[in-house]
Design a protein around this motif. Structure first.
Motif, PDB file in Angstrom:
ATOM      1  N   PRO A 196       0.842  -1.184   0.000  1.00  0.00           N
ATOM      2  CA  PRO A 196       0.000   0.000   0.000  1.00  0.00           C
ATOM      3  C   PRO A 196       0.885   1.245   0.000  1.00  0.00           C
ATOM      4  N   LYS A 253       1.755   2.455  -6.877  1.00  0.00           N
ATOM      5  CA  LYS A 253       1.197   1.630  -7.971  1.00  0.00           C
ATOM      6  C   LYS A 253       0.253   2.453  -8.850  1.00  0.00           C
ATOM      7  N   GLY A 270       1.475  11.301   3.375  1.00  0.00           N
ATOM      8  CA  GLY A 270       1.374  12.560   2.616  1.00  0.00           C
ATOM      9  C   GLY A 270       0.349  12.499   1.491  1.00  0.00           C
TER      10      GLY A 270
HETATM   11  P1  ADP Z   1      -0.579   3.023  -4.257  1.00  0.00           P
HETATM   12  O1  ADP Z   1      -1.511   3.021  -5.445  1.00  0.00           O
HETATM   13  O2  ADP Z   1       0.500   1.997  -4.378  1.00  0.00           O
HETATM   14  O3  ADP Z   1      -1.301   2.925  -2.936  1.00  0.00           O
HETATM   15  P2  ADP Z   1      -0.114   5.873  -4.938  1.00  0.00           P
HETATM   16  O4  ADP Z   1       0.210   5.845  -6.387  1.00  0.00           O
HETATM   17  O5  ADP Z   1      -1.455   6.374  -4.535  1.00  0.00           O
HETATM   18  O6  ADP Z   1       0.174   4.423  -4.262  1.00  0.00           O
HETATM   19  O7  ADP Z   1       1.022   6.735  -4.226  1.00  0.00           O
HETATM   20  C1  ADP Z   1       1.010   6.959  -2.819  1.00  0.00           C
HETATM   21  C2  ADP Z   1       1.425   8.413  -2.552  1.00  0.00           C
HETATM   22  O8  ADP Z   1       2.802   8.584  -2.894  1.00  0.00           O
HETATM   23  C3  ADP Z   1       0.666   9.451  -3.378  1.00  0.00           C
HETATM   24  O9  ADP Z   1       0.482  10.593  -2.578  1.00  0.00           O
HETATM   25  C4  ADP Z   1       1.587   9.748  -4.564  1.00  0.00           C
HETATM   26  O10 ADP Z   1       1.423  11.074  -5.038  1.00  0.00           O
HETATM   27  C5  ADP Z   1       2.955   9.550  -3.938  1.00  0.00           C
HETATM   28  N1  ADP Z   1       3.958   8.973  -4.852  1.00  0.00           N
HETATM   29  C6  ADP Z   1       3.750   8.015  -5.805  1.00  0.00           C
HETATM   30  N2  ADP Z   1       4.912   7.709  -6.415  1.00  0.00           N
HETATM   31  C7  ADP Z   1       5.875   8.459  -5.816  1.00  0.00           C
HETATM   32  C8  ADP Z   1       7.296   8.593  -6.010  1.00  0.00           C
HETATM   33  N3  ADP Z   1       7.966   7.864  -6.927  1.00  0.00           N
HETATM   34  N4  ADP Z   1       7.961   9.477  -5.223  1.00  0.00           N
HETATM   35  C9  ADP Z   1       7.304  10.205  -4.287  1.00  0.00           C
HETATM   36  N5  ADP Z   1       5.982  10.146  -4.060  1.00  0.00           N
HETATM   37  C10 ADP Z   1       5.264   9.276  -4.823  1.00  0.00           C
END
Ligand code: ADP
Ligand code: ADP
Length: 213
Positions: A11, A15, A126
């Motif tokens: 999580p 992704k 965040g």
């Molecule tokens: P998941 O789908 O795996 O739960 P998200 O794509 O929603 O994850 O990303 C989680 C958080 O981290 C979001 O706030 C996103 O903007 C941020 N985020 C995603 N990829 C990166 C990255 N490579 N570096 C920093 N922050 C990121």
């Protein structure tokens, strides 16, 4: 270039962020069972009401619901040439059922995203979302105006399941399921490990390098 991709990762690994970028780059749909379930919750459907309670506890919603949901979505015309799956399959049982019931369910590549725990926590805590599902990060991807979605002007909030207690449960569920799921895709010969540390551009570049091999 490979067109059918499964993303695995904890999580908050990024992704959804990576899936949206790959989907755009490759002109295939981004299919995220979590987003589909949250849309049901937002619409107040019967399924949404059932799912909400489970999602807020950090557990997985019943197998039949998500497998059915994914298969229905992947059967639509826009998914005929490929797809990026995010958050599904979640365990081996879902993967096996998916492969039994859907032609070409084995992806060309399964990208297994690795990020260290400190960074996962930083990304999850965040994360801010708008009611229509646009995703921001207070530090790495802030909106132009604090607390307001750039796309539709709606107020940004934290996901109900991004609280410390529920995140701990989600990480626990993930740790239980991920080993056998990774072994499953490894046995199928499609598993590739992806270093998902660093900014979104670097992660996307690395991912594209792997899927275009
Ligand atoms: P998941 O789908 O795996 O739960 P998200 O794509 O929603 O994850 O990303 C989680 C958080 O981290 C979001 O706030 C996103 O903007 C941020 N985020 C995603 N990829 C990166 C990255 N490579 N570096 C920093 N922050 C990121
Ligand atoms: P994340 O990757 O950030 O944990 P998701 O948006 O993929 O979040 O999932 C949020 C919640 O939705 C999960 O904790 C779970 O309750 C439910 N969910 C999403 N996808 C599935 C799935 N394939 N099987 C079971 N539950 C799911």
């Amino acid at each position: 270039m490979d067109k059918r991709i499964v993303l695995l990762g904890p999580p908050g690994a990024g992704k959804g962020t990576l899936a949206r970028r790959l989907a755009e780059e490759m002109s295939v749909p981004h299919v995220a069972t979590g987003d589909m379930l949250r849309a049901e919750v937002a619409e107040g459907t019967e399924l949404g009401r059932r799912a909400k309670q489970i999602m807020d506890s950090g557990e997985l919603v019943p197998h039949e619901i998500v497998v059915e949901m994914a298969i229905e979505r992947l059967g639509r015309a826009d998914a005929a040439t490929g797809w990026i799956l995010d958050g599904f399959p979640r365990d081996v049982e879902q993967a096996v059922d998916f492969e039994r019931r859907f032609d070409s369910a084995v992806p060309d590549v399964c990208l297994y995203m690795k990020v260290d725990t400190g960074e996962i926590i930083r990304r999850i805590t965040g994360r801010r979302v708008c009611p229509r599902g646009h995703v921001y990060h207070v530090e790495s991807n802030p909106p132009r105006k604090e607390g307001i979605c750039d796309e539709d002007g709606l107020a940004l909030t934290q996901r109900d399941d991004d609280t410390e207690h529920v995140v701990a449960k989600r990480l626990e569920v993930y740790q239980e399921e991920i080993g056998p799921l990774v072994d499953h895709y490894d046995e199928l010969g499609v598993l590739r490990r992806l270093d998902a540390s660093g900014d979104t551009e670097s992660v996307q570049t690395r991912a594209l390098g792997i899927v275009s091999q």
